[in-house]
Design an enzyme around this catalytic site. Sequence first.
Site: not given
Length: 299
Positions: A143, A147, A252-254
């Site tokens: 992540d 991202k 959440e992805c980060g």
Amino acid sequence: MTATLAASPIASGSSASIPPFDASTLDAVNASLASATPREILEWATQNLPGLAQTTAFGLTGLAATDMLSKIARKAGHKSPTVPLIFIDTLYHFDETLALAAKVQKRYGVDLRVFKPPGVETVAEFEAKYGEELWKTDEDTYDYLVKVEPARRAYAELGVLAVITGRRQSQGADRATLQPIEVDSTGLVKVNPLCRWSFQEVRDYIDMAGVPFNELLDQGYKSIGDWHSTKIPVDGENERAGRWAGQTGKTECGLHKDYFKMKKAFEKKRREQEHLDADKALGEDEVGESSVQLGLLSL
């Protein structure tokens, strides 16, 4: 997809006549926007926030915001949106997502900026440098690399002080209490113009306005991320249930987590790996009181 536009300071909302956002007035600002429409929230942001950009993976909410920004720009006499669009290309997006990115850029004439993981341009380069299927072996590091680091690099290079997001309350989990305006731990202002809309309200706007959308939606997808961890949600599931398939509890992805905590964790792992690699190079099959421990002590 590669970035074809040269990096330059963000012009929209960057006028010296607009003062930096004062986080101490956050409650008052959100109160003033309590009954505002998404477009009105966006108009407020373009008029009051310096260094404004939009981050998107071309989900429905982000697409609706892009369309509204285009209408706001045209009303002000501009041919195309004045708010740049930042796309974080993880290298693992669906082909349909990449095709949509090109379509959106052509449709709106938006200033599209593409950022990829550090030091790589392709999946082959990423996996050679960081390992295969990293999302399985070290999810947090994955992540951060695909991202968080690219996003923070984009903000630094482009002078971003505020970002428009596609997050909504109806997506649940940490997003359930979203307000139109937030300020994160780094001081970055986050604008959530459609935070009070439901998935259906967003879809209705997309259909009404004729906004291009991801072809995967017609196959049953609702929230679309990387191909390896996105699935079609079953009936009755939250729209984001299809994200991070098989990863219980992840929401959440980060990008919307604590940046400093994620960066510190990544750098710690990187130093540990560097020391392990150094030990192996010296022929040490078992690492005892050597470089790893010394590296941990130096944190």
